[in-house]
Design a protein around this motif. Structure first.
Motif, PDB file in Angstrom:
ATOM      1  N   ASP A   1       0.805  -1.219   0.000  1.00 59.45           N
ATOM      2  CA  ASP A   1       0.000   0.000   0.000  1.00 59.45           C
ATOM      3  C   ASP A   1       0.838   1.268   0.000  1.00 59.45           C
ATOM      4  OD1 ASP A   1      -2.241  -1.594   0.085  1.00 59.45           O
ATOM      5  OD2 ASP A   1      -2.468  -1.467   2.270  1.00 59.45           O
ATOM      6  N   CYS A   2       2.140   1.170  -0.235  1.00 61.17           N
ATOM      7  CA  CYS A   2       3.006   2.349  -0.142  1.00 61.17           C
ATOM      8  C   CYS A   2       2.558   3.469  -1.080  1.00 61.17           C
ATOM      9  CB  CYS A   2       4.459   1.974  -0.448  1.00 61.17           C
ATOM     10  SG  CYS A   2       5.373   1.324   0.975  1.00 61.17           S
ATOM     11  N   SER A   3       2.110   3.113  -2.281  1.00 54.78           N
ATOM     12  CA  SER A   3       1.697   4.146  -3.239  1.00 54.78           C
ATOM     13  C   SER A   3       0.418   4.836  -2.786  1.00 54.78           C
ATOM     14  CB  SER A   3       1.494   3.522  -4.623  1.00 54.78           C
ATOM     15  OG  SER A   3       2.695   2.937  -5.090  1.00 54.78           O
ATOM     16  N   ALA A   4      -0.510   4.064  -2.229  1.00 57.59           N
ATOM     17  CA  ALA A   4      -1.791   4.634  -1.800  1.00 57.59           C
ATOM     18  C   ALA A   4      -1.699   5.310  -0.445  1.00 57.59           C
ATOM     19  CB  ALA A   4      -2.852   3.534  -1.774  1.00 57.59           C
ATOM     20  N   LYS A   5      -0.829   4.793   0.416  1.00 65.53           N
ATOM     21  CA  LYS A   5      -0.693   5.345   1.762  1.00 65.53           C
ATOM     22  C   LYS A   5       0.786   5.611   2.063  1.00 65.53           C
ATOM     23  CE  LYS A   5      -4.629   2.571   3.332  1.00 65.53           C
ATOM     24  NZ  LYS A   5      -5.070   1.521   4.291  1.00 65.53           N
ATOM     25  N   PRO A   6       1.368   6.638   1.420  1.00 65.58           N
ATOM     26  CA  PRO A   6       2.809   6.880   1.595  1.00 65.58           C
ATOM     27  C   PRO A   6       3.213   7.180   3.030  1.00 65.58           C
ATOM     28  CG  PRO A   6       1.730   8.718   0.485  1.00 65.58           C
ATOM     29  CD  PRO A   6       0.728   7.616   0.535  1.00 65.58           C
ATOM     30  N   GLY A   7       2.297   7.717   3.828  1.00 63.49           N
ATOM     31  CA  GLY A   7       2.637   8.052   5.211  1.00 63.49           C
ATOM     32  C   GLY A   7       2.868   6.848   6.093  1.00 63.49           C
TER      33      GLY A   7
END
Length: 235
Positions: free
Chosen positions: A113-119
């Motif tokens: 999910d890094c792209s959707a949830k970078p935080g």
């Protein structure tokens, strides 16, 4: 007639002999350092132990892997997306929770999910250093995980692709680069006041980073924390 240099040499030699004979007991004279301790060589214990008939697989042989789907332009690891590298590893080994590929299931989900949830992405900023000595930088990544553990991975460009040459995870306190060595310092479980310190070095035969030196070090309570590296350090 003897040359002047020969006469002077003989005179100096005679004076040195007189000084040695007369000055040994005086102030500033030569004094004995005492008996020299006898050198003691290694003594083999249990020489009757049987030889190993089947040596184990060389350490590090199974710790290298080619990252599927990752292309490296012009052999420059800076051309690849670090998050995409870790995502490719997770995609290739979705159920691995132990060994070189091991990641917590929660960490694997966060990486996807890094792209959707970078935080919430657990992949830290990359560092680039030449650790193999071939004049090209390697990619050094860290992945934060639950229970205060961190995974450290190193990648090198090869034949247009990317090869992982080192993987380790532990309760890591600090990571340093000294020359061509990657030094990982981790908490020593069960031994308060001490830490593990492992120096990973490139091995030409194995074509991998291997733990060349592994030691347990006492940590001084007054030791100041390491300075946070600036952005220049990552270039």
């Amino acid at each position: 007639m003897k040359p002047f240099r020969t006469v002077m040499g003989a005179a100096l030699a005679a004076m040195a002999g007189v000084l040695l004979l007369s000055g040994c007991g005086g102030a500033g004279g030569l004094e004995s350092a005492g008996p020299t301790p006898t050198a003691v060589g290694p003594v083999e214990l249990w020489p009757e132990l049987p030889p190993i008939s089947a040596p184990p697989v060389d350490y590090g042989e199974s710790d290298t892997t080619r990252i599927q789907g990752i292309k490296v332009r012009n052999g420059d690891v800076r051309s690849v997306d670090p998050v995409a590298v870790v995502q490719a590893e997770v995609a290739a080994h979705p159920e691995e929770v132990t060994g070189a590929e091991g990641l917590y299931p929660q960490t694997a989900r966060q990486i996807r999910d890094c792209s959707a949830k970078p935080g919430t992405c657990p992949v830290l900023r990359p560092y680039y250093r030449d650790l193999t000595g071939d004049g090209k930088d390697e990619l050094i990544l860290a992945i934060t995980m639950p229970e205060q553990r961190t995974a450290i991975r190193v990648y090198t460009p090869q034949d247009g692709g990317l090869i992982r040459i080192m993987s380790d995870s532990d309760a890591i306190v600090r990571v340093e680069v000294a020359g061509k060595d990657l030094i990982v310092r981790a908490v020593s479980a069960g031994i308060p006041g001490y830490e593990y310190r492992t120096a990973w070095s490139w091995d030409d035969q194995q074509r991998a980073m291997l733990p060349a030196r592994d030691e347990i070090i006492r940590v001084k309570p007054s030791a100041s924390p390491a300075p946070v590296p600036s952005a220049e350090a990552t270039r």
